[in-house]
Design an enzyme around this catalytic site. Structure first.
Site, short mmCIF file in Angstrom:
data_model
loop_
_atom_site.label_atom_id
_atom_site.label_comp_id
_atom_site.label_asym_id
_atom_site.label_seq_id
_atom_site.Cartn_x
_atom_site.Cartn_y
_atom_site.Cartn_z
N PHE A 193 -5.09 18.09 10.56
CA PHE A 193 -5.69 17.00 9.80
C PHE A 193 -6.35 17.55 8.55
CE2 PHE A 193 -5.69 15.94 14.30
CZ PHE A 193 -5.04 14.71 14.31
N LEU A 194 -5.67 18.49 7.89
CA LEU A 194 -6.24 19.16 6.73
C LEU A 194 -5.92 18.40 5.46
CD1 LEU A 194 -5.18 22.83 7.61
CD2 LEU A 194 -7.27 21.61 8.27
N PHE A 225 -12.27 6.63 1.41
CA PHE A 225 -10.98 6.04 1.02
C PHE A 225 -11.12 4.62 0.48
CE2 PHE A 225 -9.92 9.52 3.74
CZ PHE A 225 -8.77 10.07 3.19
N LEU A 226 -12.22 4.35 -0.22
CA LEU A 226 -12.41 3.04 -0.84
C LEU A 226 -12.39 3.12 -2.36
CD1 LEU A 226 -15.09 1.11 1.27
CD2 LEU A 226 -12.61 0.87 1.28
N ARG A 227 -11.87 4.18 -2.93
CA ARG A 227 -11.79 4.29 -4.39
C ARG A 227 -10.45 3.74 -4.85
NH1 ARG A 227 -16.72 4.39 -5.57
NH2 ARG A 227 -16.49 3.12 -3.69
N GLY A 275 -7.31 2.48 -7.12
CA GLY A 275 -6.67 3.09 -8.27
C GLY A 275 -5.16 3.17 -8.12
N CYS A 327 1.79 14.26 2.93
CA CYS A 327 1.54 13.68 4.25
C CYS A 327 1.71 12.16 4.30
CB CYS A 327 0.13 14.05 4.72
SG CYS A 327 -0.05 15.81 5.09
N LYS A 331 5.38 10.74 3.64
CA LYS A 331 6.33 11.17 4.68
C LYS A 331 5.98 10.59 6.04
CE LYS A 331 5.92 15.37 6.30
NZ LYS A 331 5.76 15.20 7.79
#
Length: 430
Positions: free
Chosen positions: A154-155, A257-259, A261, A268, A271
């Site tokens: 999860f990198l 993850f609310l930015r 754009g 990742c 795919k």
């Protein structure tokens, strides 16, 4: 412990370096001789913040690269091979299967061995595809002298070393007590030093495989949802970032993850979302929400270009593209939003000049005929418009550089530009 890592791509290189950092001896197998040479010289074969230092400390010593599977030793091997998308979105297992066969041949007659799939694969792959290939080549029996596990990563690119050091979770999937015990030993030094909130999850093989896809599908959907909201906000003259800041105060949503754009790219999300959609359809299920996730993401670059169209016709004009990597902190251009943006500019007849702090050479292979600048200022000089595609910190500091533009029209896809006065500025969702 002695650990083997097969594959020296982004994931293989990163985990090999960190396994060495936490005290293990590591053999890293790869078919690319230049990559192996870099590892043994103590140089990072990929761009990732902090990796150069780890490679310098361990490369050629406790971390050894090789092209020879016969150099594999010890009792545990991680398979970190690429599983790229086929045309229908399903994953291509050819590299994984070839490596599994070579590994099996190398460990034949060496006693018990634990094989850990680190690559992202659909449920059932480890048990039904990888394990039988290793077992046949090694003349071993799964569950007796061959033990298999799934250990998804999860990198985040650009933050991989920090994520490995302080993970939210470590997921181990297996049906074999030896595999569970071995991986607990592998990760014990990390768990001892990691933050208290790090979770160590033991689950089944299929569950571990699915967890990775569910994780990335959820995040991709969250990004597309805030982009959809952002697009609506734009139509009403509402600042989507102020909206996001407020809804993020709800602990059920959070600010991650609310930015809004240009959308997501990289190795990742595209795919993995494609693979789980294809896998669902193979079982007769239509993944309508994930289809919409992709559709929203795919339209963001054209919306950016549409804003440019509202301000000027760029046919025959110089247009600067700032940012080529799919995100800051990496030189990875896989599925970057810069590709459809450049293609859109070319279809409009623009003369494209592009700049990125680290990804220019990678993009040059993709677009050899456009111009590349050695800095943002050089890209902006004489340009009739500029499109900001990647939110590198240096773009936030741009100021007088915009004064050198022939016509300072700036369309920002990432809300990174701080100067707004004296230029024609427009944002994608604000």
């Amino acid at each position: 412990m002695h650990i083997n890592v097969v594959g020296s791509g982004y994931i293989g290189t990163t985990i090999a370096a960190w396994f060495a950092e936490i005290g293990h001896d590591v053999t890293n197998v790869d078919i690319d001789e230049s990559v192996v040479a870099a590892i043994n010289d103590g140089r990072a074969p990929i761009h990732e913040p902090g990796l150069d230092e780890l490679m310098a400390a361990h490369g050629g010593e406790t971390l050894v690269g090789t092209t020879d599977y016969d150099e594999i030793s010890g009792d545990v091997t991680f398979l970190a091979l690429p599983t790229p998308s086929k045309g229908d979105g399903s994953i291509d297992l050819s590299a994984m299967e070839a490596a599994a066969e070579s590994l099996g041949e190398a460990i034949a007659g060496d006693g018990e061995h634990v094989v850990v799939v680190k690559s992202t694969v659909v449920p059932g792959t480890t048990r039904e595809r990888v394990a039988p290939i290793v077992a046949e080549a090694a003349d071993m029996t799964v569950g007796e002298d061959l033990h298999v596990a799934m250990n998804p990563e999860f990198l985040r690119e650009g933050y991989a070393l920090e994520d490995f050091k302080n993970p939210d979770k470590i997921v181990v999937g297996s049906e074999d007590s030896v595999a569970f015990e071995t991986l607990a030993d592998v990760y014990d030094p990390l768990m001892a030093a990691a933050a208290d909130e790090t979770a160590y999850v033991e689950t089944g093989l299929r569950e571990a495989e699915m967890i990775k896809y569910a994780n990335n599908a959820f995040l991709a959907t969250k990004i597309s949802l805030i982009n959809e909201i952002g697009n609506i906000c734009k139509e009403y003259g509402v600042d989507a970032y102020e909206v996001a800041d407020a809804i993020a105060l709800d602990h059920r949503i959070s600010e991650q993850f609310l930015r809004s754009g240009l959308g997501w790219g990289g190795s990742c999300f595209p795919k993995d979302v494609a693979a789980i959609r294809a896998a669902a359809r193979e079982r007769g299920y239509e993944p309508e929400l994930l289809d919409a996730t992709v559709a929203v993401n795919d339209k963001q670059p054209e919306r950016l270009l549409g804003l440019l169209d509202e301000h000027r016709d760029v046919a025959g004009e110089r247009v600067a593209v700032l940012g080529l990597s799919f995100k800051p902190g990496t030189d990875d251009i896989r599925y970057t939003r810069a590709i459809p943006v450049i293609e859109g500019l070319q279809s409009r007849g623009a003369e494209v000049v592009a700049y990125d702090p680290v990804a220019v050479e990678n993009m040059r292979a993709e677009f050899p005929d456009i111009a590349y600048a050695d800095g943002a200022a050089a890209a902006l000089e004489g340009a009739h418009a500029a499109l900001v595609v990647t939110d590198w910190d240096e773009f936030a500091a741009l100021d007088s550089e915009f004064d050198a533009m022939a016509d300072p029209v700036v369309i920002d896809g990432r809300r990174v530009v701080e100067r707004r006065e004296g230029i024609t500025y427009d944002g994608l969702t604000w």
